[in-house]
Structure formats: structure tokens, C-alpha cells
Design an enzyme around this catalytic site. Structure first.
Site, short mmCIF file in Angstrom:
data_model
loop_
_atom_site.label_atom_id
_atom_site.label_comp_id
_atom_site.label_asym_id
_atom_site.label_seq_id
_atom_site.Cartn_x
_atom_site.Cartn_y
_atom_site.Cartn_z
N CYS A 35 0.87 -1.18 0.00
CA CYS A 35 0.00 0.00 0.00
C CYS A 35 0.90 1.23 0.00
O CYS A 35 1.96 1.21 -0.62
CB CYS A 35 -0.95 -0.03 1.18
SG CYS A 35 -0.15 -0.02 2.80
N ALA A 36 0.53 2.27 0.72
CA ALA A 36 1.30 3.52 0.67
C ALA A 36 2.67 3.38 1.32
O ALA A 36 3.65 3.95 0.85
CB ALA A 36 0.52 4.64 1.34
#
Length: 482
Positions: free
Chosen positions: A427-428
Site C-alpha cells: 500500500c502507501a
């Protein structure tokens, strides 16, 4: 279920990553023309309309991004299916269509259906999930020779349309109840005023370890329950001093509080480890201040010193409550870092945003002394305080490789090589890894810098907190595995 919800949260980061550019265009547009909102300047109008291109179509972005992100092989056919899945209810659930289906006048249609538009994130998430599940289940199906043209991936959009048509028929009856429930929940928190904002901030941080904070954010930040705090702020709609209430209090925490807490962690580290911990804390604090990405810092103490994380969640809630009490508001499109704060200063609906800097200075003092006292008083094992740490060492890339490849090689070896790895995603800031057996993973090696943290979910799933460079590390890992 938790693992599934985490996949949803991870996949949502793809459409969420488009929001900073919307903030950039709209922020510059408001700087140029803060009073006319583009009416007095052609360039400002162009920039504002460019930014609204993203904000006015968030539902589409969520549907496509979620379908693509949750597809098992990240194929474009899943993204197309996500778009088809979104367009189906958007067409079938318009007030005029519902009026025709129910045989009533359009004026008599429940107001809930007016929320079925391109900005509807709830419909976007539903469409993305349906499209992804349909793709994963039927993407490899072979039909008889007469229908072979529609086999495999070509079959997915067709089935997705059928499933969403059925879902739309059900939503004709359920959507008013779902909508009113979300509005009631959001309204209940909103009715508490500043206290409600504080509760939201507290639970927002508590859900970070599970990745489920996205579900809570969607109610308050996007147009699910009518609050739409981000959209209304950048469109300068709503009430000055109220719109932005669920964003403003994060700025003092992410820009000032957490970096001060990082300094306290550095101060409490053992003398022989301060140099290494200092470099880790500086990088994490820098990301928190400028971009509002807090996970590298939060995960460094979230599990090894969980009482400290509870304090952090409580202080976040306090910051939101104070900002809401005095009606100091600013907004963000990505996260509450300096970049978004600067862009939001001239948004017409921002209210005394400079006061958030004063609150931030106060939160920095509170964070530093609270963290320092708690670590020392309760002997919390924050980074650099463990007695049995493996000595830190800087990684050196092999000739012809950069540090991302060197880190990827280290991770690959520590995970037990390709024979133990089932899948790797990100993800981020996190690598999300599925393995055959966690027991053979070298966890000690995965707890050393530059890795900010290791989270073992269960016997087959773990997460590595890498930071904003996680995409490059994931790409290097993918190349090595292939």
C-alpha cells in the site's frame, strides 16, 4: 475477514493517491483567486475545474482502483469490469429511473437516490469489490466452442453487469435504509460537535494497525453520509469553521506532535544506538511533517510500546477536539502534512488556519514530554532501548544495484526465499506479504533499519513498514522473484 478488509484498504490507496494532484490544482487556483473562486481569473478557473475533475468522479476512481487492486493478477480486464460495475447502478438508480420502476413521480423519489452519482464512494467500493471477485472467480473460465469468444477475461464484464444489475434492483429497496443509517451515524458524531471530532480522531488512530481506518474515514471525508468533509472544503461549500472539522486537528499532530514524539524516542535510545535511531526518526519525522505519511513513525513503536500508541491516539483526539472547539479549520486531499496545509491556506472556507500552527507548537511540547515521561517511567521498549538488539549496520548495495534492490534482497532471504513466499503486495508505506510458514521467517533480520517495523498478522501473513519508497522495493522484489 480482517485480512480481506486490509486488502480493501490497500487497494484504496491507488485512487486515494490521485487526490494530491487535485489539492495542488485547486490550492493554486484559490491562491490566485480566493474571492471569486475562478470567476475573476481564467487561469484560476481552469485550475479549479481541473482539480474538480478528480473530486467529482471519486466513485469511478474507487471502483476502478479497487477492482484492479484486488484482482489476483492485477489485470486491466478487472479495471474495465470495475468501470462497468459502477456505471450499472449509476444508470439504474438515478431518480428518474427509480421513478419509472416504481411508477411514481420523480419528485416523490426518496432523496437518498440523489446521492447516486459519480462522487458516490460507497457505490464505487461495492462495484470494485464485485468486479474483483467476479474476475478472480471467472477470469479463467472456458466456454463451449460456440461461445469461446466470450471466454476468460471477456466474460468478466458481462457477468459483472449482470451481478450489478441484480444488486441495483436490491438497492432500490435497501439504499434508502443504508443511506439513512450512514447519515444517522455521521449525524450522531456530528451532533456531538467538538467532542465528536475528538472521538473520530481517537478511533481513526486506533484503527491504523488493522488498516480499517479507511472505512471510518470514508464516512466523514467522502460523500457517503453527506458529510463529505474533503470535497466540501475544496469546493468551499458548507459552513465556515465547521467544514474541515474532521481534518484540521490532524495538522498539529502530523506536522508537530509526532516529529516531537520521534525526538523523544531518539532521546530515550541507548547511547550506542542513538546514531542509527536518529537517522530512522529523522526520516520518519520528515515524512510526517511534509506529507502527513505517519505509518513509518507510528509502526516503529505501535507494537513494541503499545501504551505509547494509546497515548498518541488520545492526543490526536484531543487535537481534533481543540481545533473544532475554536473552529480553526484547514483541509487536505491526501494527508495533513505541510504541503496540503500550505495549499489550503487560501481556500475561502478555511478559518484561521494559522492558529493550527500555534496548536501544533503546543502539541509538540505535549508529545515530547508525554512520550519522554512514559518511556522512562514505564520502561517502554521503543526503538533503540532493547538490550538484545542485533547491532545495526548500513546496507551496501551490490555493484549495479541501488539500495532498493539491496533491501529487497535482504527481505527475500529473511522471508525464506521464493519457496516460502505466496504473494507480495503493498500500500502507501507497507509491504503486505503472504508466506507458507511465518515460523521460518528470520524476524530479527526484518526488524533492523531501514525497515521501520514488522507486523505479524497470523501464521501466514505479515507486513513490513518500509515508508514511501515501498513501491520501488516491491518492484525490486517482484523482479527477483520472477
Amino acid at each position: 475477514m480482517k485480512g480481506y478488509m486490509q486488502r480493501i484498504g490497500r487497494s484504496l490507496m491507488l485512487p486515494v493517491a490521485t487526490l494530491p494532484i487535485a489539492a495542488l490544482f485547486m490550492g493554486i487556483g484559490y491562491w490566485i483567486d480566493p474571492s471569486g473562486w475562478g470567476g475573476n481569473n481564467l487561469l484560476a478557473a481552469f485550475l479549479l475545474m481541473t482539480g474538480s475533475t478528480i473530486l467529482d468522479n471519486l466513485g469511478i476512481l474507487f471502483a476502478v482502483g479497487l477492482a484492479y487492486g484486488m484482482a489476483k493478477d492485477k489485470d486491466g480486464a478487472a479495471a474495465v469490469s470495475g468501470l462497468v460495475a459502477f456505471l450499472t447502478p449509476i444508470t439504474l438508480l438515478t431518480p428518474s429511473a427509480v421513478a419509472m420502476f416504481q411508477g411514481i413521480d420523480a419528485e416523490a423519489v426518496n432523496i437518498a437516490f440523489s446521492a447516486i452519482n459519480n462522487k458516490n464512494v460507497f457505490i464505487g467500493i461495492l462495484a470494485g469489490i464485485v468486479a474483483a471477485e467476479t474476475y478472480n472467480r471467472f477470469g479463467q473460465v472456458k466456454l463451449p466452442m460456440a461461445f469461446s469468444f466470450f471466454s476468460g477475461k471477456r466474460l468478466v464484464p458481462i457477468l459483472t453487469t449482470a451481478v450489478m444489475a441484480i444488486a441495483s434492483a436490491i438497492l432500490i429497496f435497501l439504499w434508502p435504509t443504508v443511506y439513512s443509517g450512514l447519515v444517522s451515524f455521521g449525524g450522531w458524531i456530528s451532533s456531538l460537535g467538538a467532542i465528536g471530532a475528538g472521538l473520530y480522531g481517537f478511533f481513526n488512530r486506533l484503527l491504523i494497525p488493522t488498516g480499517l481506518h479507511h472505512a471510518l474515514n470514508n464516512v466523514f471525508w467522502f460523500n457517503i453520509a453527506g458529510i463529505d468533509d474533503i470535497g466540501k472544503f475544496w469546493a468551499s461549500e458548507g459552513v465556515k469553521g465547521v467544514t474541515g472539522m474532521y481534518q484540521a486537528g490532524f495538522f498539529p499532530v502530523m506536522m508537530f506532535g509526532l516529529p516531537a514524539g520521534a525526538y523523544a524516542i531518539y532521546q530515550c535510545a541507548r547511547p550506542e544506538k542513538k546514531k542509527q535511531i536518529g537517522s530512522l526518526m529523522v526520516a520518519a519525522a520528515f515524512a510526517s511533517f511534509f506529507t502527513g505519511v505517519t505509518e513509518p513513525l507510528e509502526f516503529s513503536f505501535m507494537f513494541v510500546a503499545w501504551p505509547l500508541y494509546l497515548i498518541h491516539a488520545g492526543l490526536t483526539g484531543l487535537s481534533l477536539m481543540i481545533a473544532a472547539t475554536f473552529q480553526w479549520t484547514a483541509g487536505f486531499n491526501f494527508s495533513a502534512g505541510f504541503i496540503d496545509f500550505l495549499l489550503s491556506l487560501r481556500v475561502p472556507i478555511a478559518n484561521k488556519p494559522y492558529m493550527l500552527l500555534g496548536l501544533g507548537a503546543a502539541m509538540a511540547v505535549v508529545y515530547y514530554f508525554t512520550f519522554y515521561f512514559a518511556i522512562k517511567k514505564f520502561n517502554l521498549m521503543t526503538p533503540g532501548r532493547e538490550k538484545d538488539d542485533v547491532p545495526f549496520s548500513k546496507m551496501k548495495a551490490k555493484e549495479g544495484q541501488d539500495n532498493h534492490h539491496a533491501l529487497a534482497r535482504k527481505i527475500l532471504v529473511a522471508l525464506g526465499d521464493t519457496k516460502n513466499i505466496q504473494s507480495i503486495d503493498h500500500c502507501a508505506t507497507r509491504l503486505r506479504i503472504a508466506v507458507k510458514k511465518v515460523s521460518i521467517v528470520d524476524q530479527k533480520a526484518l526488524k533492523q533499519p531501514p525497515i521501520a517495523g514488522l507486523v505479524v498478522i497470523d501464521e501466514q501473513h505479515l507486513q513490513l513498514i518500509i515508508g514511501t519508497d515501498v513501491g520501488f522495493v516491491a518492484e525490486a522484489l517482484d523482479q527477483m522473484m520472477r
